[in-house]
Design a protein around this motif. Structure first.
Motif, mmCIF file in Angstrom:
data_model
loop_
_atom_site.group_PDB
_atom_site.id
_atom_site.type_symbol
_atom_site.label_atom_id
_atom_site.label_comp_id
_atom_site.label_asym_id
_atom_site.label_seq_id
_atom_site.Cartn_x
_atom_site.Cartn_y
_atom_site.Cartn_z
ATOM 1 N N VAL A 137 0.841 -1.202 0.000
ATOM 2 C CA VAL A 137 0.000 0.000 0.000
ATOM 3 C C VAL A 137 0.876 1.252 0.000
ATOM 4 C CG1 VAL A 137 -1.616 1.368 1.394
ATOM 5 C CG2 VAL A 137 -2.024 -1.071 1.056
ATOM 6 N N ASN A 138 1.902 1.247 0.845
ATOM 7 C CA ASN A 138 2.784 2.406 0.937
ATOM 8 C C ASN A 138 3.550 2.600 -0.381
ATOM 9 O OD1 ASN A 138 3.780 4.603 2.313
ATOM 10 N ND2 ASN A 138 5.519 3.481 3.143
ATOM 11 N N ARG A 139 4.107 1.518 -0.955
ATOM 12 C CA ARG A 139 4.829 1.617 -2.230
ATOM 13 C C ARG A 139 3.899 2.081 -3.345
ATOM 14 N NH1 ARG A 139 6.952 -3.235 -0.767
ATOM 15 N NH2 ARG A 139 5.645 -4.318 -2.256
ATOM 16 N N HIS A 140 2.675 1.554 -3.339
ATOM 17 C CA HIS A 140 1.711 1.928 -4.361
ATOM 18 C C HIS A 140 1.361 3.420 -4.242
ATOM 19 C CE1 HIS A 140 -1.254 1.187 -7.423
ATOM 20 N NE2 HIS A 140 -2.191 1.750 -6.674
ATOM 21 N N ALA A 141 1.166 3.912 -3.040
ATOM 22 C CA ALA A 141 0.853 5.339 -2.838
ATOM 23 C C ALA A 141 2.016 6.208 -3.290
ATOM 24 C CB ALA A 141 0.522 5.612 -1.372
ATOM 25 N N VAL A 142 3.245 5.797 -2.924
ATOM 26 C CA VAL A 142 4.422 6.565 -3.333
ATOM 27 C C VAL A 142 4.582 6.511 -4.846
ATOM 28 C CG1 VAL A 142 6.937 6.648 -3.203
ATOM 29 C CG2 VAL A 142 5.601 6.373 -1.126
ATOM 30 N N GLY A 143 4.345 5.326 -5.438
ATOM 31 C CA GLY A 143 4.434 5.193 -6.893
ATOM 32 C C GLY A 143 3.389 6.026 -7.610
ATOM 33 N N LEU A 144 2.195 6.082 -7.052
ATOM 34 C CA LEU A 144 1.126 6.858 -7.647
ATOM 35 C C LEU A 144 1.429 8.352 -7.594
ATOM 36 C CD1 LEU A 144 -2.286 5.356 -6.612
ATOM 37 C CD2 LEU A 144 -1.850 6.540 -8.724
ATOM 38 N N LEU A 145 1.903 8.790 -6.462
ATOM 39 C CA LEU A 145 2.147 10.212 -6.274
ATOM 40 C C LEU A 145 3.490 10.647 -6.843
ATOM 41 C CD1 LEU A 145 0.824 10.493 -2.625
ATOM 42 C CD2 LEU A 145 -0.381 11.046 -4.725
ATOM 43 N N GLY A 146 4.386 9.714 -6.991
ATOM 44 C CA GLY A 146 5.724 10.045 -7.463
ATOM 45 C C GLY A 146 6.569 10.532 -6.306
ATOM 46 N N GLU A 147 7.763 10.021 -6.215
ATOM 47 C CA GLU A 147 8.605 10.370 -5.066
ATOM 48 C C GLU A 147 8.905 11.857 -4.969
ATOM 49 O OE1 GLU A 147 11.859 7.933 -3.973
ATOM 50 O OE2 GLU A 147 10.852 6.144 -4.714
ATOM 51 N N PRO A 148 9.169 12.573 -6.073
ATOM 52 C CA PRO A 148 9.425 14.014 -5.914
ATOM 53 C C PRO A 148 8.192 14.782 -5.421
ATOM 54 C CG PRO A 148 10.206 13.269 -8.061
ATOM 55 C CD PRO A 148 9.451 12.134 -7.438
ATOM 56 N N ALA A 149 7.006 14.330 -5.795
ATOM 57 C CA ALA A 149 5.793 15.048 -5.399
ATOM 58 C C ALA A 149 5.270 14.591 -4.045
ATOM 59 C CB ALA A 149 4.703 14.847 -6.444
ATOM 60 N N PHE A 150 5.770 13.469 -3.540
ATOM 61 C CA PHE A 150 5.220 12.908 -2.309
ATOM 62 C C PHE A 150 5.299 13.873 -1.121
ATOM 63 C CE2 PHE A 150 5.325 10.174 1.473
ATOM 64 C CZ PHE A 150 4.080 9.569 1.319
ATOM 65 N N PRO A 151 6.432 14.545 -0.882
ATOM 66 C CA PRO A 151 6.452 15.474 0.262
ATOM 67 C C PRO A 151 5.459 16.632 0.120
ATOM 68 C CG PRO A 151 8.682 15.022 -0.474
ATOM 69 C CD PRO A 151 7.753 14.405 -1.475
ATOM 70 N N TRP A 152 5.271 17.100 -1.110
ATOM 71 C CA TRP A 152 4.318 18.194 -1.309
ATOM 72 C C TRP A 152 2.889 17.740 -1.057
ATOM 73 C CZ3 TRP A 152 5.801 23.022 -1.625
ATOM 74 C CH2 TRP A 152 7.106 23.291 -2.008
ATOM 75 N N ILE A 153 2.577 16.576 -1.575
ATOM 76 C CA ILE A 153 1.218 16.065 -1.393
ATOM 77 C C ILE A 153 0.998 15.690 0.062
ATOM 78 C CG2 ILE A 153 -0.356 14.195 -1.997
ATOM 79 C CD1 ILE A 153 0.795 14.379 -4.834
ATOM 80 N N ALA A 154 2.003 15.057 0.677
ATOM 81 C CA ALA A 154 1.876 14.711 2.089
ATOM 82 C C ALA A 154 1.736 15.985 2.926
ATOM 83 C CB ALA A 154 3.079 13.899 2.550
ATOM 84 N N GLY A 155 2.491 17.012 2.595
ATOM 85 C CA GLY A 155 2.376 18.288 3.310
ATOM 86 C C GLY A 155 1.011 18.920 3.131
#
Length: 182
Positions: A42-60
């Protein structure tokens, strides 16, 4: 729709925090590796979906939204609590006045009215502090006016809406002034 949005934001934010921590904890326990693998997926899929560069922005963004939702809920709870306390006071004071009137069975010339007037003054002061219009009591026998006023505003006190209480009290006082003039 608003409740669904709040519920969804709450679950997404908690999932972002809980999934990695729970996955690591389950790996340490090694009791159920398939659950840990599912959380990792689930975590890998979420990171893959959001993309690692965008993940901190989306998480923020999600974290900011969750903090905003929590702040809003806290504000609403605080305002509701203050309002409940205010109306509990109105309710208690109006019941005190009505009980005093009922127990005294009206006022006569030899009745001491200082206790009643003190309770009335406390009620009227509490109402006036919240900008609720109160009547001017007549000098002779204030009991009918007082009883009518309290019986009229009691349902609005029970409704717990200060705007409606202000409006209805003002209408009642205005109507009483017009009937005195006529």
């Amino acid at each position: 729709m608003k409740a669904l949005f709040y519920w969804l934001m709450d679950k997404v934010v908690w999932a972002l925090f809980v999934v990695p921590a729970l996955s690591e904890w389950l790996k340490d326990k090694e009791s159920t590796p398939w659950i840990s693998a599912a959380f990792d997926w689930v975590n890998r899929h979420a990171v893959g979906l959001l993309g690692e560069p965008a993940f901190p922005w989306i998480a923020g963004t999600l974290l900011g939204t969750a903090i905003g939702v929590l702040s809003h809920r806290l504000l609403v709870w605080t305002v509701r609590r203050i309002t409940e306390d205010r109306f509990e006071k109105f309710d208690s004071l109006s019941v005190d006045v009505m009980l005093h009137l009922y127990n005294s069975r009206g006022l006569s010339a030899d009745t001491d009215v200082s206790g009643l007037m003190a309770k009335v003054q406390r009620l009227f002061t509490a109402l006036q502090n919240q900008r609720v219009t109160t009547p001017n009591l007549p000098k002779g026998d204030p009991v009918p006016t007082l009883t009518a006023y309290i019986n009229y505003i009691r349902p609005f006190i029970e409704d717990r809406d200060i705007r409606v209480l202000r409006q209805r009290a003002k209408e009642w006082v205005t109507a009483q002034v017009k009937t005195r003039v006529d």
